[in-house]
Design a protein around this motif. Structure first.
Motif, mmCIF file in Angstrom:
data_model
loop_
_atom_site.group_PDB
_atom_site.id
_atom_site.type_symbol
_atom_site.label_atom_id
_atom_site.label_comp_id
_atom_site.label_asym_id
_atom_site.label_seq_id
_atom_site.Cartn_x
_atom_site.Cartn_y
_atom_site.Cartn_z
ATOM 1 N N HIS A 337 0.526 -1.140 0.368
ATOM 2 C CA HIS A 337 0.159 -0.210 -0.168
ATOM 3 C C HIS A 337 1.136 1.280 -0.145
ATOM 4 N N THR A 357 -9.445 9.271 -7.083
ATOM 5 C CA THR A 357 -10.774 7.943 -6.181
ATOM 6 C C THR A 357 -10.868 7.368 -7.233
ATOM 7 N N TRP A 359 -10.664 3.955 -8.734
ATOM 8 C CA TRP A 359 -10.217 2.192 -8.493
ATOM 9 C C TRP A 359 -9.439 1.969 -10.491
ATOM 10 N N ARG A 363 -5.521 1.535 -10.577
ATOM 11 C CA ARG A 363 -5.292 -0.202 -11.996
ATOM 12 C C ARG A 363 -4.622 -0.440 -13.006
ATOM 13 N N GLU A 393 -8.663 -7.180 -5.986
ATOM 14 C CA GLU A 393 -9.188 -6.353 -4.853
ATOM 15 C C GLU A 393 -8.378 -5.829 -4.112
ATOM 16 N N HIS A 394 -7.755 -6.294 -3.798
ATOM 17 C CA HIS A 394 -6.076 -6.033 -2.284
ATOM 18 C C HIS A 394 -5.428 -5.058 -2.937
ATOM 19 N N LEU A 396 -5.393 -2.648 -3.838
ATOM 20 C CA LEU A 396 -5.570 -0.899 -4.053
ATOM 21 C C LEU A 396 -6.341 -0.730 -2.826
ATOM 22 N N THR A 397 -6.813 -1.952 -1.971
ATOM 23 C CA THR A 397 -7.340 -1.456 -0.601
ATOM 24 C C THR A 397 -6.915 -1.684 0.593
ATOM 25 N N PRO A 398 -5.933 -0.592 1.450
ATOM 26 C CA PRO A 398 -5.254 -0.378 2.036
ATOM 27 C C PRO A 398 -5.674 -0.140 3.376
ATOM 28 N N GLU A 399 -6.675 -0.804 3.828
ATOM 29 C CA GLU A 399 -7.714 -1.853 4.781
ATOM 30 C C GLU A 399 -7.564 -3.102 5.033
ATOM 31 N N ILE A 400 -6.718 -3.840 3.413
ATOM 32 C CA ILE A 400 -6.478 -4.768 3.702
ATOM 33 C C ILE A 400 -4.683 -5.221 4.093
ATOM 34 N N ARG A 401 -4.645 -5.598 4.682
ATOM 35 C CA ARG A 401 -3.447 -5.846 5.535
ATOM 36 C C ARG A 401 -2.725 -6.754 5.292
#
Ligand code: GLY
Ligand code: MN
Ligand code: MN
Length: 492
Positions: A337, A357, A359, A363, A393-394, A396-401
């Motif tokens: 990330h 913003t 995606w 990508r 899905e992961h 560019l999704t900083p919440e998924i670590r």
């Protein structure tokens, strides 16, 4: 008198001619590199074993501690997990492990027979199984089927390996035939999780593999020039591997110019031009089977162009910042990330991502995650703490670590940006399901003038990172990595 004078002149003449001949022949020889000669700095200096009996005994002990197994039956058909468990690296072999037995560790191997050896080469045989690999008993592999029912007799918790179909079927068949009540369990996830944390011997293996790979990168910086073919560079790289007694751990990727944008280019048949970038994604495998994975991207003529420099600096900045997240306390995807954040911001500044913003706009430039385990496999086994099949899905999704980073993990760090020619023309195919025709066309129209400046530029910087108790060590730091280091190393 005259005669003596004549002899003196003749003598001097012969001397002068002789000297001239000597000087002439000397200057015709290449001074530095005789065939077979390689400067010291390209030779790996440390002794590394291909196997260590104690290491493997200890490994099995630790694995068995938490397994509560009555018997483990596994063959070379299980893949590298078999080598991880036994160290045995022949194509055929079966291990049977019975904790508490008077002969707990049995190996079934190809026996030494004159015609086998004559046609297929030397084998360890039963003697090697006992002496080198520390088996308590060794048998010809042909005896296995006959001995297995006896070995399984009375065992309730039987472990086999998920990839090992023949063994599993054979165990099933015997249990059915004898009516023996037993549970069959899979040892694969146990071994794969174990492989995530490398022991000292494994780290020495990886150090050797990475060190030799680094030497190959250093060597190419001295030899590469426009007009060479990619396969000539590949030959130089693999020459260094072989001269150090190692082999390539995977097909060398040597991509120049537009080929630098192809993630797994292995044809390596293009002739390099002045002004091209050259991306080399290479890795030697150690004697014990551990593979490095190190990428460097360099200008073929020794100097980065302004556009190449811009992209290179951005990827390097991403790598430097991401590396700081590869320490205990962080999670698996934190480095990813961080790298994405920096590359996206840089591309936005350059006018390549108008809307950060969106995606799909991000990508479009981001093709892969930045880390994976290395080890016995280039993409080594082990859990990452997220669903690796759902990469998109992961990424560019900083919440998924992902899972926590632990000391003893060894991972790559490999951010990259690739400006494939005509990629903008493929945008409807790539994101037609996520954006309208108008949105895509507007994006293309806005970024095309900028994008075209960078077409044909692909940059990846890949390092091999050992996680330590309090931080990390970049094992591949010896391969020039900054623009200054690369250009300095290429000055002839
Ligand atoms: N050589 C493949 C990779 O970098 O993951
Ligand atoms: Mn690689
Ligand atoms: Mn890699």
């Amino acid at each position: 008198m005259n005669r003596n004078f004549f002899i003196l002149v003749l003598g001097l003449g012969i001397l002068v001619l002789g000297l001239a001949f000597l000087i002439f022949t000397k200057t015709m020889q290449t001074p530095s590199c005789q065939p077979g000669e390689l400067p010291e700095k390209f030779i790996h200096q440390h002794e590394v074993s291909d196997f260590d009996k104690e290491v493997f005994e200890k490994r099995r002990e630790v694995i068995l501690e938490n397994l509560d197994a009555d018997i483990i039956v596994m063959s070379a058909g299980a893949g590298v997990d078999f080598r991880y468990f036994t160290g045995f690296d022949e194509r055929r072999g079966i291990a049977v492990f019975i904790p508490g037995d008077e002969k707990p560790f049995r190996l079934f191997v190809t026996p030494w027979e004159v015609y086998t050896v004559m046609w297929t080469g030397e084998v360890y045989g039963t003697e090697g199984a006992l002496e080198k690999f520390g088996a308590d008993a060794a048998h010809p592999i042909g005896d296995f089927d006959e001995m297995l029912p006896e070995l399984l007799h009375g065992k309730e918790r039987i472990f086999v390996h998920g990839n090992d179909n023949r063994i599993r079927n054979e165990v099933d068949r015997i249990l059915q035939a004898t009516g023996q009540q037993a549970g069959i369990h899979d040892i694969q996830p146990v071994l794969e999780e174990h492989r995530v944390i490398k022991d000292e011997w494994e780290i020495a293996q990886l150090r050797q593999a990475v060190d030799v790979t680094v030497k190959a990168h250093q060597y190419v910086l001295r030899t590469v020039e426009p007009g060479q073919a990619e396969y000539e560079v590949q030959a130089e790289i693999e020459y260094i591997f072989r001269r150090n007694g190692l082999t390539p751990g995977f097909s060398s990727i040597v991509g120049s110019g537009p080929n630098s944008c192809l993630l797994h280019h292995t044809r390596n048949d293009r002739t390099m031009k002045d002004g091209d970038l050259l991306l080399m994604d290479i890795g030697a495998a150690s004697l014990g089977g551990y593979s490095a994975d190190v990428t460097r991207t360099i200008p073929v003529n020794g100097t980065f162009s302004p556009e190449q420099r811009e992209i290179y600096e951005l990827v390097l900045k991403a790598s430097d910042a991401a590396m700081e997240k590869m320490q205990p306390g962080y999670h698996m995807l934190d480095c990813n990330h961080k790298a994405m954040e920096i590359m996206v911001e840089g591309l936005h500044q350059m006018g390549l991502i108008p809307d950060t913003t969106s995606w799909w706009q991000k990508r479009f430039y981001i093709q892969h995650r930045v880390n994976h385990y290395i080890g016995l496999e280039t993409h080594d086994a082990g859990d990452y703490g997220f669903d690796t099949d759902k990469r998109d899905e992961h990424i560019l999704t900083p919440e998924i670590r992902g899972r926590e980073i632990l000391p003893g993990m060894v991972m790559t760090l490999e951010p990259g940006l690739y400006f494939m020619e005509n990629l903008l023309d493929g945008i409807h195919e790539m994101f037609g399901h996520l954006a309208t025709e108008e949105e895509l066309n507007a994006f293309v129209e806005e970024v095309r003038p900028v994008y075209e400046k960078y077409e044909g530029i692909g940059v990846r910087i890949e390092d091999d990172i050992l996680i330590t108790e309090n931080g990390y060590e970049n094992l591949s730091a010896g391969a020039p990595r900054t623009i200054r280091e690369i250009e300095a190393a290429m000055k002839r």
